[in-house]
Design a protein around this motif. Structure first.
Motif, PDB file in Angstrom:
ATOM      1  N   SER A  39      17.146  27.809  -6.575  1.00  0.00           N
ATOM      2  CA  SER A  39      17.319  27.920  -8.016  1.00  0.00           C
ATOM      3  C   SER A  39      18.808  28.055  -8.301  1.00  0.00           C
ATOM      4  CB  SER A  39      16.586  29.147  -8.549  1.00  0.00           C
ATOM      5  OG  SER A  39      17.016  29.431  -9.868  1.00  0.00           O
ATOM      6  N   TRP A  44      11.938  36.201  -6.167  1.00  0.00           N
ATOM      7  CA  TRP A  44      11.692  35.183  -7.206  1.00  0.00           C
ATOM      8  C   TRP A  44      10.759  34.075  -6.717  1.00  0.00           C
ATOM      9  CZ3 TRP A  44      12.935  29.944  -7.185  1.00  0.00           C
ATOM     10  CH2 TRP A  44      13.731  29.502  -6.124  1.00  0.00           C
ATOM     11  N   TYR A  58       7.034  33.537  -7.960  1.00  0.00           N
ATOM     12  CA  TYR A  58       6.652  32.818  -9.186  1.00  0.00           C
ATOM     13  C   TYR A  58       6.425  31.334  -8.922  1.00  0.00           C
ATOM     14  CZ  TYR A  58       8.143  37.130 -11.397  1.00  0.00           C
ATOM     15  OH  TYR A  58       8.269  38.450 -11.756  1.00  0.00           O
ATOM     16  N   VAL A 118      15.165  24.523  -8.969  1.00  0.00           N
ATOM     17  CA  VAL A 118      14.900  25.035 -10.319  1.00  0.00           C
ATOM     18  C   VAL A 118      16.203  25.172 -11.113  1.00  0.00           C
ATOM     19  CG1 VAL A 118      13.912  26.956 -11.637  1.00  0.00           C
ATOM     20  CG2 VAL A 118      12.994  26.386  -9.366  1.00  0.00           C
ATOM     21  N   SER A 155      17.316  26.244 -15.300  1.00  0.00           N
ATOM     22  CA  SER A 155      16.658  26.781 -16.496  1.00  0.00           C
ATOM     23  C   SER A 155      17.659  27.272 -17.526  1.00  0.00           C
ATOM     24  CB  SER A 155      15.759  27.956 -16.098  1.00  0.00           C
ATOM     25  OG  SER A 155      15.188  28.552 -17.243  1.00  0.00           O
ATOM     26  N   TYR A 198      16.556  35.360 -18.205  1.00  0.00           N
ATOM     27  CA  TYR A 198      15.686  36.313 -17.514  1.00  0.00           C
ATOM     28  C   TYR A 198      15.517  37.563 -18.370  1.00  0.00           C
ATOM     29  CZ  TYR A 198      16.304  34.522 -12.645  1.00  0.00           C
ATOM     30  OH  TYR A 198      16.304  33.813 -11.491  1.00  0.00           O
ATOM     31  N   GLY A 199      14.304  38.081 -18.391  1.00  0.00           N
ATOM     32  CA  GLY A 199      14.104  39.419 -18.924  1.00  0.00           C
ATOM     33  C   GLY A 199      14.467  39.586 -20.387  1.00  0.00           C
ATOM     34  N   GLY A 246      12.449  38.741 -22.777  1.00  0.00           N
ATOM     35  CA  GLY A 246      11.190  38.758 -23.521  1.00  0.00           C
ATOM     36  C   GLY A 246      10.777  37.360 -23.954  1.00  0.00           C
ATOM     37  N   SER A 266       9.938  35.032 -21.661  1.00  0.00           N
ATOM     38  CA  SER A 266       9.049  34.584 -20.596  1.00  0.00           C
ATOM     39  C   SER A 266       9.615  33.487 -19.710  1.00  0.00           C
ATOM     40  CB  SER A 266       7.690  34.177 -21.166  1.00  0.00           C
ATOM     41  OG  SER A 266       6.749  34.412 -20.154  1.00  0.00           O
ATOM     42  N   SER A 267      10.731  33.793 -19.088  1.00  0.00           N
ATOM     43  CA  SER A 267      11.247  32.875 -18.062  1.00  0.00           C
ATOM     44  C   SER A 267      10.267  32.797 -16.893  1.00  0.00           C
ATOM     45  CB  SER A 267      12.619  33.347 -17.569  1.00  0.00           C
ATOM     46  OG  SER A 267      12.522  34.560 -16.856  1.00  0.00           O
ATOM     47  N   SER A 268       9.516  33.872 -16.655  1.00  0.00           N
ATOM     48  CA  SER A 268       8.593  33.850 -15.511  1.00  0.00           C
ATOM     49  C   SER A 268       7.466  32.841 -15.748  1.00  0.00           C
ATOM     50  CB  SER A 268       8.030  35.246 -15.236  1.00  0.00           C
ATOM     51  OG  SER A 268       7.364  35.775 -16.353  1.00  0.00           O
ATOM     52  N   LEU A 328       8.693  29.240 -15.476  1.00  0.00           N
ATOM     53  CA  LEU A 328       8.818  28.784 -14.088  1.00  0.00           C
ATOM     54  C   LEU A 328       7.442  28.478 -13.489  1.00  0.00           C
ATOM     55  CD1 LEU A 328      10.396  28.251 -11.521  1.00  0.00           C
ATOM     56  CD2 LEU A 328      10.578  30.722 -11.157  1.00  0.00           C
TER      57      LEU A 328
HETATM   58  P1  ADP Z   1      10.800  37.315 -18.486  1.00  0.00           P
HETATM   59  O1  ADP Z   1      10.611  38.150 -19.702  1.00  0.00           O
HETATM   60  O2  ADP Z   1      12.028  36.482 -18.592  1.00  0.00           O
HETATM   61  O3  ADP Z   1       9.596  36.548 -18.101  1.00  0.00           O
HETATM   62  P2  ADP Z   1      10.235  38.618 -16.009  1.00  0.00           P
HETATM   63  O4  ADP Z   1      10.768  39.837 -15.366  1.00  0.00           O
HETATM   64  O5  ADP Z   1       8.791  38.516 -16.264  1.00  0.00           O
HETATM   65  O6  ADP Z   1      11.094  38.369 -17.313  1.00  0.00           O
HETATM   66  O7  ADP Z   1      10.602  37.362 -15.088  1.00  0.00           O
HETATM   67  C1  ADP Z   1      11.916  37.176 -14.662  1.00  0.00           C
HETATM   68  C2  ADP Z   1      11.879  36.834 -13.169  1.00  0.00           C
HETATM   69  O8  ADP Z   1      11.275  35.521 -12.988  1.00  0.00           O
HETATM   70  C3  ADP Z   1      13.267  36.712 -12.571  1.00  0.00           C
HETATM   71  O9  ADP Z   1      13.747  37.974 -12.150  1.00  0.00           O
HETATM   72  C4  ADP Z   1      12.988  35.765 -11.401  1.00  0.00           C
HETATM   73  O10 ADP Z   1      12.411  36.467 -10.315  1.00  0.00           O
HETATM   74  C5  ADP Z   1      11.926  34.823 -11.964  1.00  0.00           C
HETATM   75  N1  ADP Z   1      12.557  33.636 -12.564  1.00  0.00           N
HETATM   76  C6  ADP Z   1      12.505  33.250 -13.858  1.00  0.00           C
HETATM   77  N2  ADP Z   1      13.229  32.125 -14.070  1.00  0.00           N
HETATM   78  C7  ADP Z   1      13.766  31.786 -12.872  1.00  0.00           C
HETATM   79  C8  ADP Z   1      14.642  30.744 -12.430  1.00  0.00           C
HETATM   80  N3  ADP Z   1      15.111  29.819 -13.261  1.00  0.00           N
HETATM   81  N4  ADP Z   1      14.975  30.728 -11.120  1.00  0.00           N
HETATM   82  C9  ADP Z   1      14.499  31.658 -10.259  1.00  0.00           C
HETATM   83  N5  ADP Z   1      13.697  32.668 -10.614  1.00  0.00           N
HETATM   84  C10 ADP Z   1      13.320  32.752 -11.910  1.00  0.00           C
END
Ligand code: ADP
Ligand code: MG
Length: 424
Positions: free
Chosen positions: A79, A101, A104, A143, A145, A149-150, A152, A154-156, A159
């Motif tokens: 990533s 990470w 995910y 990856v 993006s 991250y974090g 709110g 929803s980067s998780s 992904l």
């Molecule tokens: P969010 O609110 O953004 O979903 P989360 O804590 O649920 O916050 O998810 C964030 C986690 O998802 C990151 O710490 C990482 O582990 C993973 N993640 C999200 N986007 C990526 C990315 N582009 N590359 C690698 N890991 C990612």
């Protein structure tokens, strides 16, 4: 002006970034690039694990995954955001493994392999099935993006969902071509997040990223997984949705989320319900609260507040959708305000930065504002007139500056497209 803007990448640029990363790290061409959006929830917070309703839209901000299938069961993952390549085999992916990470990504493959052939055949009769063992094998993935991250947003789930449509395509599962199939992909993403990443989240994020439609909010009923697409075109009404990423991250967040969820589940059980969804607003709620209430008992009174939030929030989603259906989008502001108050006072998941963003947005002319997402930091949203976006953002940034908070990041959210393959 203090505060920055986070623009969404153009899809061609995003896909190129992921493909370039793939080539530079693996020295080969990917089979393709797939991407999926982050989301922002309009209303219906902390309802998705209570069998309730929520109403997210997909963001124009997406996570791009360039992926190439392998003949063995090796996974190699990189990533742009993470320093080291993660390399492993599928037998290393199981509940309790510490994958960082990679959970995910690898978790989605694991979850798809856990789904029964019967389940998949019911929704995608023409999909490929492997009689012997894994239907999803090894792959290399890169990856890139623009979903923070974090925050709110929803980067998780962005992904997971991008990986889900990629694996669906390269392994010919036939799920991404129908909503029923996408619901199966979303369920696999939830299992990845809950069981492999170990985050006890509900299903809103993955459903939004996989099942929403551009120009529409997604009314998700988490009791039965059904969805409705509610037209949501703010620009036609001279309005815009300003998203304020407060950049606040409070360490309590994870434990508090699990704690809220446990309180709700215990309260539902105590009332003899499978979920808090079974309680109607009004007299039904009053009766339930009377059963739960024990004046003087702090824990019981906390439960009363948590239940009141969930039940009234579900009712607010219904009211919000009724206004949208009636073409009265400019009138949803008071529901957003009431949602924030309930999350702040009854559910107790707001924080000083979210409260300030919401207060200043309203004082500067927003029609309504609320925290969005799990809380304890992350983002707030404000419904504003299109012409006042910059002015309101500046007022919020100045207020953050004066309070000594980290500068916020802003974006404007249009209801965008769900997970899909990007053009080659
Ligand atoms: P969010 O609110 O953004 O979903 P989360 O804590 O649920 O916050 O998810 C964030 C986690 O998802 C990151 O710490 C990482 O582990 C993973 N993640 C999200 N986007 C990526 C990315 N582009 N590359 C690698 N890991 C990612
Ligand atoms: Mg997340």
């Amino acid at each position: 002006m203090t505060g920055e803007w986070l623009d969404a990448w153009d899809r061609t640029d995003g896909a190129r970034r992921a493909a370039d990363l793939f080539r530079s790290r693996f020295g080969e061409e990917p089979d393709g690039v797939w991407s999926a959006p982050g989301r922002v929830n309009l209303i219906g917070e902390h309802t998705d694990y209570n069998g309730g309703l929520c109403l997210p839209i997909d963001l124009p901000h997406r996570t791009y995954v360039a992926l190439r299938n392998r003949d063995d069961d090796v996974l190699r993952l990189v990533s742009e955001r993470e320093h080291a390549m993660w390399t492993g085999t599928s037998d290393q992916v199981h509940p309790g493994a510490h994958l960082g990470w990679a959970a995910y990504v690898a978790g989605v493959a694991w979850a798809l392999n856990q789904s029964s052939d019967a389940d998949l055949s019911a929704v995608a009769p023409d999909g490929r099935r492997s009689p012997s063992g894994a239907r999803v094998g090894g792959f290399d993935a890169a990856v890139a993006s623009c979903v923070p991250y974090g925050a709110g947003l929803s980067s998780s789930a962005a992904l997971e969902s991008a990986v889900a449509v990629a694996l669906d395509d390269v392994d010919d599962l036939g799920l991404a071509s129908s909503d029923a199939g996408r619901a199966v992909l979303a369920a696999a993403c939830v299992r990845a997040e809950n069981e492999i990443a170990g985050a006890p989240t509900g299903g809103m994020d993955q459903s939004s990223s996989l099942r929403a439609q551009p120009g529409h909010a997604l009314l998700l009923d988490t009791r039965d997984g059904t969805v409705q697409h509610v037209p949501f075109d703010l620009s036609a009404h001279g309005l815009a949705l300003l998203v304020i990423d407060t950049r606040a991250e409070h360490q309590l967040a994870d434990g508090q989320y699990a704690n809220r969820r446990a309180t709700c589940e215990a309260a539902a059980a105590r009332l003899g319900h499978t979920s808090l969804r079974e309680i109607g607003a009004g007299a039904d709620l009053e009766a339930a609260l009377a059963v739960l209430s024990e004046p003087g008992d702090v824990e019981a009174e906390t439960t009363v507040k948590r239940v009141r939030h969930v039940v009234t929030e579900i009712a607010r989603v219904e009211d919000f959708v009724a206004l949208l259906d009636g073409g009265l989008v400019a009138e949803v502001g008071p529901l957003m305000d009431a949602s924030h108050t309930s999350l702040r006072d009854d559910y107790e998941v707001s924080c000083a930065e979210l409260d300030l963003a919401v207060t200043v947005a309203r004082a500067s002319g927003a029609l309504g504002a609320r925290m969005t997402g799990g809380g304890f930091g992350g983002s707030a949203i404000a419904l504003v007139e299109s012409g006042s976006v910059d002015r309101i953002a500046t007022a919020i940034a100045d207020a953050f500056d004066a309070a000594g908070f980290t500068s916020p990041v802003f974006l404007v959210a249009d209801a965008s497209a769900p997970a899909d393959r990007d053009a080659d």
